[in-house]
Motif scaffolding. Structure first.
Motif, PDB file in Angstrom:
ATOM      1  N   ILE A  17       0.842  -1.199   0.000  1.00 45.15           N
ATOM      2  CA  ILE A  17       0.000   0.000   0.000  1.00 45.15           C
ATOM      3  C   ILE A  17       0.877   1.248   0.000  1.00 45.15           C
ATOM      4  N   LYS A  18       2.011   1.211   0.685  1.00 47.87           N
ATOM      5  CA  LYS A  18       2.927   2.348   0.691  1.00 47.87           C
ATOM      6  C   LYS A  18       3.391   2.665  -0.729  1.00 47.87           C
ATOM      7  N   GLU A  19       3.662   1.629  -1.514  1.00 40.42           N
ATOM      8  CA  GLU A  19       4.079   1.852  -2.897  1.00 40.42           C
ATOM      9  C   GLU A  19       2.929   2.408  -3.729  1.00 40.42           C
ATOM     10  N   VAL A  20       1.736   1.921  -3.512  1.00 34.90           N
ATOM     11  CA  VAL A  20       0.572   2.465  -4.220  1.00 34.90           C
ATOM     12  C   VAL A  20       0.427   3.952  -3.925  1.00 34.90           C
ATOM     13  N   LEU A  21       0.513   4.318  -2.659  1.00 39.09           N
ATOM     14  CA  LEU A  21       0.388   5.730  -2.280  1.00 39.09           C
ATOM     15  C   LEU A  21       1.469   6.574  -2.949  1.00 39.09           C
ATOM     16  N   ALA A  22       2.684   6.087  -2.974  1.00 41.22           N
ATOM     17  CA  ALA A  22       3.785   6.854  -3.566  1.00 41.22           C
ATOM     18  C   ALA A  22       3.585   7.036  -5.059  1.00 41.22           C
ATOM     19  N   LYS A  23       3.192   5.984  -5.741  1.00 42.51           N
ATOM     20  CA  LYS A  23       3.095   6.061  -7.197  1.00 42.51           C
ATOM     21  C   LYS A  23       1.798   6.700  -7.664  1.00 42.51           C
ATOM     22  N   ALA A  24       0.824   6.860  -6.769  1.00 39.40           N
ATOM     23  CA  ALA A  24      -0.407   7.575  -7.107  1.00 39.40           C
ATOM     24  C   ALA A  24      -0.247   9.085  -6.996  1.00 39.40           C
ATOM     25  N   ASN A  25       0.881   9.515  -6.433  1.00 41.41           N
ATOM     26  CA  ASN A  25       1.093  10.946  -6.165  1.00 41.41           C
ATOM     27  C   ASN A  25       1.317  11.722  -7.456  1.00 41.41           C
ATOM     28  N   ARG A  44       1.167   5.907 -12.942  1.00 43.32           N
ATOM     29  CA  ARG A  44       0.505   6.767 -11.959  1.00 43.32           C
ATOM     30  C   ARG A  44      -1.013   6.536 -11.975  1.00 43.32           C
ATOM     31  N   VAL A  45      -1.593   6.465 -13.162  1.00 43.64           N
ATOM     32  CA  VAL A  45      -3.030   6.217 -13.274  1.00 43.64           C
ATOM     33  C   VAL A  45      -3.367   4.818 -12.755  1.00 43.64           C
ATOM     34  N   ALA A  46      -2.526   3.849 -13.044  1.00 46.21           N
ATOM     35  CA  ALA A  46      -2.759   2.496 -12.538  1.00 46.21           C
ATOM     36  C   ALA A  46      -2.759   2.471 -11.010  1.00 46.21           C
ATOM     37  N   ALA A  47      -1.819   3.186 -10.409  1.00 43.45           N
ATOM     38  CA  ALA A  47      -1.764   3.251  -8.945  1.00 43.45           C
ATOM     39  C   ALA A  47      -3.013   3.920  -8.385  1.00 43.45           C
ATOM     40  N   ARG A  48      -3.492   4.930  -9.062  1.00 43.09           N
ATOM     41  CA  ARG A  48      -4.710   5.601  -8.584  1.00 43.09           C
ATOM     42  C   ARG A  48      -5.930   4.704  -8.709  1.00 43.09           C
ATOM     43  N   GLU A  49      -5.973   3.906  -9.764  1.00 40.78           N
ATOM     44  CA  GLU A  49      -7.086   2.971  -9.903  1.00 40.78           C
ATOM     45  C   GLU A  49      -7.089   1.977  -8.743  1.00 40.78           C
ATOM     46  N   VAL A  50      -5.908   1.488  -8.404  1.00 42.54           N
ATOM     47  CA  VAL A  50      -5.801   0.570  -7.274  1.00 42.54           C
ATOM     48  C   VAL A  50      -6.169   1.282  -5.968  1.00 42.54           C
ATOM     49  N   LEU A  51      -5.646   2.468  -5.775  1.00 39.54           N
ATOM     50  CA  LEU A  51      -5.901   3.229  -4.544  1.00 39.54           C
ATOM     51  C   LEU A  51      -7.392   3.481  -4.347  1.00 39.54           C
ATOM     52  N   ALA A  52      -8.090   3.799  -5.417  1.00 43.42           N
ATOM     53  CA  ALA A  52      -9.519   4.116  -5.314  1.00 43.42           C
ATOM     54  C   ALA A  52     -10.322   2.943  -4.775  1.00 43.42           C
ATOM     55  N   GLU A  53      -9.812   1.706  -4.920  1.00 45.12           N
ATOM     56  CA  GLU A  53     -10.538   0.519  -4.485  1.00 45.12           C
ATOM     57  C   GLU A  53     -10.116   0.024  -3.104  1.00 45.12           C
ATOM     58  N   ILE A  54      -9.114   0.675  -2.510  1.00 43.18           N
ATOM     59  CA  ILE A  54      -8.632   0.256  -1.191  1.00 43.18           C
ATOM     60  C   ILE A  54      -9.556   0.797  -0.104  1.00 43.18           C
ATOM     61  N   PRO A  55      -9.994  -0.037   0.846  1.00 39.87           N
ATOM     62  CA  PRO A  55     -10.831   0.474   1.951  1.00 39.87           C
ATOM     63  C   PRO A  55     -10.018   1.321   2.917  1.00 39.87           C
ATOM     64  N   LEU A  56     -10.683   2.278   3.547  1.00 44.29           N
ATOM     65  CA  LEU A  56     -10.000   3.143   4.508  1.00 44.29           C
ATOM     66  C   LEU A  56      -9.356   2.325   5.627  1.00 44.29           C
ATOM     67  N   SER A  57      -9.977   1.230   6.007  1.00 43.77           N
ATOM     68  CA  SER A  57      -9.427   0.404   7.083  1.00 43.77           C
ATOM     69  C   SER A  57      -8.025  -0.102   6.736  1.00 43.77           C
ATOM     70  N   ALA A  58      -7.789  -0.425   5.466  1.00 49.70           N
ATOM     71  CA  ALA A  58      -6.472  -0.928   5.064  1.00 49.70           C
ATOM     72  C   ALA A  58      -5.409   0.152   5.196  1.00 49.70           C
ATOM     73  N   LEU A  59      -5.777   1.407   4.978  1.00 50.05           N
ATOM     74  CA  LEU A  59      -4.814   2.495   5.143  1.00 50.05           C
ATOM     75  C   LEU A  59      -4.474   2.683   6.618  1.00 50.05           C
ATOM     76  N   ARG A  60      -5.447   2.521   7.487  1.00 53.75           N
ATOM     77  CA  ARG A  60      -5.142   2.604   8.919  1.00 53.75           C
ATOM     78  C   ARG A  60      -4.260   1.447   9.358  1.00 53.75           C
ATOM     79  N   GLU A  61      -4.509   0.276   8.811  1.00 53.01           N
ATOM     80  CA  GLU A  61      -3.777  -0.916   9.226  1.00 53.01           C
ATOM     81  C   GLU A  61      -2.375  -0.985   8.624  1.00 53.01           C
ATOM     82  N   ASN A  62      -2.075  -0.100   7.689  1.00 55.32           N
ATOM     83  CA  ASN A  62      -0.761  -0.100   7.037  1.00 55.32           C
ATOM     84  C   ASN A  62      -0.153   1.310   7.069  1.00 55.32           C
TER      85      ASN A  62
END
Length: 455
Positions: A17-25, A44-62
């Motif tokens: 998830i850290k890599e997704v966040l970095a590459k979505a920037n 970058r667009v691919a990372a944003r597509e993935v990020l858009a589908e991640i639940p908020l809980s996963a960001l808290r847990e990582n």
């Protein structure tokens, strides 16, 4: 959890998830320098597509930095409102973005949700926003704080009067202060960056600015932006501190580089509440900036926007009067040009308000950045449109001590006129009372520092 996307026939796999966040920037020279940025627009667009589908809980847990080794992570996570979190933890980041921007979602609704957010959640939704989205989202949120006066109300924009001097000359600083006041600058704070961090010199500047405030009965507060331990010692010795200041970073390691810790900030906050001279209840002033943790090699391979969002989660612990991003000050190594500086300024403002902070912006750039004064003025207008709380006021926008370019005393007058905005209410009443403001604008007497020498 699926961390994969296919774009134009190419599969993009992300390791964390850290890599997704970095590459979505959005592109930032700091992330490129750190080797964590997207290698192409498609990635970058691919990372944003993935990020858009991640639940908020996963960001808290990582979190970007593990809970076990980082007190910033612990402060943020321990403060989460679990009741509200249980309501939103299943939302996907893309759904969260749509909810914030929906016409039916009010600022009060967003502020309630903010009690359940971590820095990674705030960063995630920000990465899915356009510049206009950041303006629309931030505009909804009204964060009001009080020290001597009231900052953050809709329809107002304040200015920090920054009368820096290369040798801390009391008379030079006093003259610059009078000039700034004559333009209607100073309602946020009269705040000096000292060249001498000693207790005696800082106390001398605090006493002089308090004298000006008392003599003219100005509804504002003073601050000397020395290290927080210096200010604490000044306060213990009886110096008149209005706001207590400190720069912050988004990891424990980076804050240790500043010589601070959560324990020290807790101690400073308690001391300020007990001994600062204003009525309060908000006594703290923090500054931030994308790239701070990276510059200290304390970013843990996280992108600079995510580390910035974590700063706001730490700052919220102290319910500060104001926070500002010194957006272009760290330099082009982190934000290369005016496009990146503008984007970062809007991101930081949105993230701060989404976290629950009264946010200002030092709309600035260093002399080796690829930026011009016209381009920086564009950010000032966008920041005001987004409902920003305050900007800087410096003679001619050229800081003679810190050697960087920012907004001038003239700029606060201009942006109020152009955007139909007012000074902070108590300060506006004071300007009217002394003859510098009438019918919503400066009078003919404004802009002349000698106004304060003739009476």
């Amino acid at each position: 959890m699926r961390l994969r996307s296919t774009m134009f026939g190419e599969v993009y796999d992300f390791g964390s998830i850290k890599e997704v966040l970095a590459k979505a920037n959005e592109p930032k020279s700091g992330d490129q320098q750190a080797g964590i940025a997207a290698r192409s627009a498609a990635e970058r667009v691919a990372a944003r597509e993935v990020l858009a589908e991640i639940p908020l809980s996963a960001l808290r847990e990582n979190p970007a930095v593990p809970y076990e080794i980082d007190e910033v992570t612990r402060v943020i996570d321990d403060a989460v409102n679990e009741t509200v979190y249980s309501e939103i933890k299943g939302w996907k980041v893309g759904d969260f973005r749509e909810w914030i921007l929906a016409n039916s979602t009010t600022g009060d609704m967003i502020k309630r949700a903010s009690t359940a957010l971590t820095g990674e959640m705030v960063a995630g939704v920000t990465k899915l926003m356009s510049n206009m989205d950041l303006i629309v989202g931030a505009k909804k949120i009204e964060i009001v704080k009080h020290c001597v006066n009231t900052i953050g109300r809709r329809g107002t924009i304040a200015s920090r009067l920054q009368p820096n001097h290369p040798t801390d000359s009391v008379e030079g600083i006093r003259a610059a202060t009078y000039e700034g006041l004559s333009f209607g600058s100073g309602d946020s704070v009269i705040g000096i960056n000292p060249s001498d961090d000693s207790v005696s010199s800082v106390s001398r500047l605090l006493e002089m600015t308090k004298e000006v405030i008392d003599t003219w009965e100005i509804p504002t507060q003073n601050c000397v932006l020395a290290h927080i331990t210096t200010q604490m010692e000044c306060l213990k010795r009886g110096a008149p501190v209005g706001l207590m200041f400190q720069s912050l970073a988004g990891s424990q390691k980076a804050n240790e580089g500043f010589g601070i810790s959560v324990g020290l900030l807790d101690e400073a906050s308690a001391l300020a509440k007990k001994h600062c001279w204003p009525a309060g209840p908000n006594y703290l002033y923090f500054e931030t900036g994308q790239g701070t943790a990276l510059s200290a090699d304390a970013h843990y391979d996280a992108d600079q926007l995510t580390m910035e969002a974590r700063i706001y989660g730490l700052a919220k612990r102290y319910d500060p009067y104001q926070v500002n991003t010194v957006v272009g000050f760290i330099g082009p190594e982190y934000l290369y040009d005016s496009v990146q500086i503008t984007r970062a300024g809007l991101e930081d403002h949105f993230m701060g308000k989404l976290t629950g902070l009264s946010m200002g912006c030092d709309v600035c750039y260093t002399n080796h950045a690829k930026a011009t004064q016209n381009e920086i003025e564009n950010l000032m207008v966008l920041f005001a449109a987004a409902g920003g709380s305050f900007i800087m006021g410096i003679p001619m926008g050229d800081d003679s001590m810190l050697s960087y370019q920012t907004t001038s005393f003239h700029d606060i007058a201009s942006i109020r006129q152009a955007m139909d905005l007012r000074p902070l209410p108590e300060f506006e009443a004071w300007l009217e009372g002394i003859g510098l403001w009438k019918d919503g604008q400066l009078t003919a007497a404004a802009g002349d520092a000698s106004f304060f020498l003739r009476r």
